[in-house]
Design a protein around this motif. Structure first.
Motif, PDB file in Angstrom:
ATOM      1  N   ALA A 119       0.834  -1.201   0.000  1.00 39.00           N
ATOM      2  CA  ALA A 119       0.000   0.000   0.000  1.00 39.00           C
ATOM      3  C   ALA A 119       0.868   1.251   0.000  1.00 39.00           C
ATOM      4  O   ALA A 119       1.940   1.297   0.625  1.00 39.00           O
ATOM      5  CB  ALA A 119      -0.915  -0.006   1.217  1.00 39.00           C
ATOM      6  N   ALA A 120       0.413   2.270  -0.710  1.00 39.66           N
ATOM      7  CA  ALA A 120       1.127   3.549  -0.719  1.00 39.66           C
ATOM      8  C   ALA A 120       0.868   4.297   0.581  1.00 39.66           C
ATOM      9  O   ALA A 120      -0.076   4.012   1.320  1.00 39.66           O
ATOM     10  CB  ALA A 120       0.681   4.375  -1.913  1.00 39.66           C
ATOM     11  N   ARG A 168      -2.508  11.152   5.318  1.00 40.00           N
ATOM     12  CA  ARG A 168      -2.199  11.511   6.709  1.00 40.00           C
ATOM     13  C   ARG A 168      -0.749  11.209   7.048  1.00 40.00           C
ATOM     14  O   ARG A 168      -0.082  12.006   7.736  1.00 40.00           O
ATOM     15  CB  ARG A 168      -3.127  10.737   7.663  1.00 40.00           C
ATOM     16  CG  ARG A 168      -2.889  11.041   9.131  1.00 40.00           C
ATOM     17  CD  ARG A 168      -3.020  12.521   9.428  1.00 40.00           C
ATOM     18  NE  ARG A 168      -2.805  12.825  10.840  1.00 40.00           N
ATOM     19  CZ  ARG A 168      -2.539  14.043  11.301  1.00 40.00           C
ATOM     20  NH1 ARG A 168      -2.429  15.086  10.447  1.00 40.00           N
ATOM     21  NH2 ARG A 168      -2.371  14.250  12.594  1.00 40.00           N
ATOM     22  N   GLU A 169      -0.230  10.095   6.557  1.00 40.17           N
ATOM     23  CA  GLU A 169       1.171   9.760   6.840  1.00 40.17           C
ATOM     24  C   GLU A 169       2.111  10.779   6.200  1.00 40.17           C
ATOM     25  O   GLU A 169       3.095  11.223   6.831  1.00 40.17           O
ATOM     26  CB  GLU A 169       1.487   8.357   6.312  1.00 40.17           C
ATOM     27  CG  GLU A 169       2.874   7.864   6.672  1.00 40.17           C
ATOM     28  CD  GLU A 169       3.128   6.423   6.254  1.00 40.17           C
ATOM     29  OE1 GLU A 169       4.291   5.970   6.362  1.00 40.17           O
ATOM     30  OE2 GLU A 169       2.163   5.749   5.831  1.00 40.17           O
ATOM     31  N   GLU A 207       1.932  -1.026   7.477  1.00 41.02           N
ATOM     32  CA  GLU A 207       2.786  -2.209   7.344  1.00 41.02           C
ATOM     33  C   GLU A 207       2.069  -3.474   7.817  1.00 41.02           C
ATOM     34  O   GLU A 207       2.272  -4.551   7.254  1.00 41.02           O
ATOM     35  CB  GLU A 207       4.079  -1.987   8.139  1.00 41.02           C
ATOM     36  CG  GLU A 207       4.948  -0.881   7.543  1.00 41.02           C
ATOM     37  CD  GLU A 207       6.131  -0.529   8.422  1.00 41.02           C
ATOM     38  OE1 GLU A 207       6.138  -0.984   9.616  1.00 41.02           O
ATOM     39  OE2 GLU A 207       7.032   0.185   7.958  1.00 41.02           O
ATOM     40  N   ARG A 208       1.221  -3.341   8.865  1.00 44.14           N
ATOM     41  CA  ARG A 208       0.460  -4.502   9.339  1.00 44.14           C
ATOM     42  C   ARG A 208      -0.512  -4.986   8.265  1.00 44.14           C
ATOM     43  O   ARG A 208      -0.625  -6.193   8.014  1.00 44.14           O
ATOM     44  CB  ARG A 208      -0.302  -4.137  10.606  1.00 44.14           C
ATOM     45  CG  ARG A 208      -1.091  -5.298  11.218  1.00 44.14           C
ATOM     46  CD  ARG A 208      -1.860  -4.855  12.439  1.00 44.14           C
ATOM     47  NE  ARG A 208      -2.887  -3.883  12.080  1.00 44.14           N
ATOM     48  CZ  ARG A 208      -4.096  -4.225  11.623  1.00 44.14           C
ATOM     49  NH1 ARG A 208      -4.411  -5.509  11.455  1.00 44.14           N
ATOM     50  NH2 ARG A 208      -4.988  -3.294  11.328  1.00 44.14           N
ATOM     51  N   ILE A 212      -0.641  -8.669   6.226  1.00 44.46           N
ATOM     52  CA  ILE A 212      -1.845  -9.493   6.068  1.00 44.46           C
ATOM     53  C   ILE A 212      -2.120  -9.770   4.590  1.00 44.46           C
ATOM     54  O   ILE A 212      -2.389 -10.918   4.189  1.00 44.46           O
ATOM     55  CB  ILE A 212      -3.062  -8.793   6.720  1.00 44.46           C
ATOM     56  CG1 ILE A 212      -2.881  -8.729   8.233  1.00 44.46           C
ATOM     57  CG2 ILE A 212      -4.357  -9.521   6.366  1.00 44.46           C
ATOM     58  CD1 ILE A 212      -3.954  -7.912   8.947  1.00 44.46           C
ATOM     59  N   ASP A 213      -2.028  -8.720   3.764  1.00 42.18           N
ATOM     60  CA  ASP A 213      -2.298  -8.893   2.328  1.00 42.18           C
ATOM     61  C   ASP A 213      -1.249  -9.773   1.667  1.00 42.18           C
ATOM     62  O   ASP A 213      -1.561 -10.575   0.780  1.00 42.18           O
ATOM     63  CB  ASP A 213      -2.342  -7.527   1.637  1.00 42.18           C
ATOM     64  CG  ASP A 213      -3.547  -6.694   2.061  1.00 42.18           C
ATOM     65  OD1 ASP A 213      -4.507  -7.291   2.604  1.00 42.18           O
ATOM     66  OD2 ASP A 213      -3.529  -5.462   1.852  1.00 42.18           O
ATOM     67  N   ARG A 214       0.013  -9.649   2.113  1.00 46.69           N
ATOM     68  CA  ARG A 214       1.079 -10.488   1.549  1.00 46.69           C
ATOM     69  C   ARG A 214       0.837 -11.955   1.913  1.00 46.69           C
ATOM     70  O   ARG A 214       0.991 -12.854   1.077  1.00 46.69           O
ATOM     71  CB  ARG A 214       2.447 -10.037   2.049  1.00 46.69           C
ATOM     72  CG  ARG A 214       3.603 -10.847   1.457  1.00 46.69           C
ATOM     73  CD  ARG A 214       4.946 -10.413   2.008  1.00 46.69           C
ATOM     74  NE  ARG A 214       5.307  -9.063   1.601  1.00 46.69           N
ATOM     75  CZ  ARG A 214       5.301  -8.005   2.387  1.00 46.69           C
ATOM     76  NH1 ARG A 214       4.926  -8.132   3.672  1.00 46.69           N
ATOM     77  NH2 ARG A 214       5.644  -6.811   1.947  1.00 46.69           N
ATOM     78  N   ALA A 215       0.451 -12.216   3.156  1.00 48.00           N
ATOM     79  CA  ALA A 215       0.180 -13.596   3.581  1.00 48.00           C
ATOM     80  C   ALA A 215      -1.004 -14.169   2.815  1.00 48.00           C
ATOM     81  O   ALA A 215      -0.984 -15.341   2.416  1.00 48.00           O
ATOM     82  CB  ALA A 215      -0.094 -13.632   5.084  1.00 48.00           C
TER      83      ALA A 215
END
Length: 314
Positions: free
Chosen positions: A126-127, A131-132, A163-164, A168-171
């Motif tokens: 994710a980009a 806010r970040e 990053e969390r 999750i999306d990578r797994a």
């Protein structure tokens, strides 16, 4: 001879010649097409392990070593085994191409145009959120120590959440890829295989007979005549799959093979004494226990197909 009679006789001779010549031409043209009804639907026994791919096994009848051993070994390694040596299988298609004859067994092999062989799953991190980015800009310009600590804490939280979600999306993507690979592996076991007989088939004319095909595959396939079966007998299942009474215990020497249906396993060992389902990489696996006379069988099925098993002697 009157002119009319002469013309009639010559006309008859001319027409006979046309029919005879035409019949020869038709015989030559139709001969390749005659291979399909001769072989298709018959049961044969393979004398070698067959790779689980539509690429099949290449046979060159004119060579001292007809089998292309290198490509055969590579395909077994890359695609696994769909038909094991000694398996009885139906001839599902015989197709004459320009430079080869496809002798398809049990579906012809997985990987044709309608088979989904893609196991890749793409994951894109994710980009940064707006806010970040805003927090990074504020932190860079802020000079007050307390305010900087507060901004840093919020930035760390926003970044860790991104990053969390990525983890999750990578797994999920990795699990999806593993599930697809497992599905393709099962499909390869079920999809059959084929022989590619490398001949100048289109130019062989009426010399392309069923006997040519049988001779080319004699080292690799047992045909009904080789198995001493009556020509009129219907295709029969392998002897290991003959049903037995449910109360008759199975002998541990009876062989199991991956790719069998649950019904075929039950024909050997009777109904399962235990059965439960669980999920592996998003795929439902049915685990069963069968009790034989001197051994038990732990068998796993996916969509009713045996994918792995373990024999345990008492």
């Amino acid at each position: 001879m009157p002119r009319s009679l002469w013309s009639l006789e010559h006309f008859k001779l001319l027409m006979c010649g046309v029919f005879v010549f035409g019949g020869l031409c038709d015989a030559a043209a139709q001969n390749p097409d005659a291979l399909s009804p001769f072989f298709e639907g018959k049961q044969v026994v393979v004398k070698m392990d067959m790779p689980g791919t539509q690429k099949g096994v290449d046979i060159y009848p004119g060579r001292p070593q007809p089998l292309d051993v290198k490509s055969y070994a590579d395909r077994l390694k890359d695609y696994g085994i769909s038909l094991q040596k000694g398996d009885s299988v139906m001839v599902t298609k015989v197709k004459v191409n320009k430079d080869n004859i496809e002798f398809q067994l049990g579906g012809g092999g997985f990987g044709t145009a309608r088979d989904n062989t893609d196991t890749t799953v793409h994951f894109t991190p994710a980009a940064k959120s707006d806010r970040e980015k805003e927090l990074e800009d504020q932190l860079r310009d802020e000079t007050d120590p307390d305010r900087r600590r507060s901004l840093q804490r919020e930035l760390d939280y926003v970044r860790s959440e991104r990053e969390r979600r990525d983890r999750i999306d990578r797994a999920r993507a990795e699990n999806d890829a593993a599930r697809r690979e497992q599905q393709v592996g099962i499909s390869r076991q079920q999809g059959g295989s084929r022989f590619n007989i490398r001949l100048d088939a289109k130019n062989m004319g009426d010399s392309l007979t069923p006997q040519v095909v049988e001779d080319a595959l004699a080292q690799y396939v047992s045909f009904p005549g080789d198995m001493h079966q009556p020509a009129t007998a219907p295709p029969s299942a392998p002897s290991t799959l003959v049903a037995r009474p449910a109360d008759q215990p199975a002998d541990s020497t009876q062989g199991l093979k991956k790719g069998m249906s649950r019904e075929q396993v039950e024909a050997l060992y009777g109904k399962a004494v235990e059965s439960h389902e669980h999920s592996v990489n998003g795929m439902t696996v049915t685990s069963c226990v069968f009790r034989g006379k001197d051994a038990s069988v732990q068998a796993d099925f996916v969509n009713g197909v045996l994918v792995q098993y373990q024999l345990s002697s008492y």
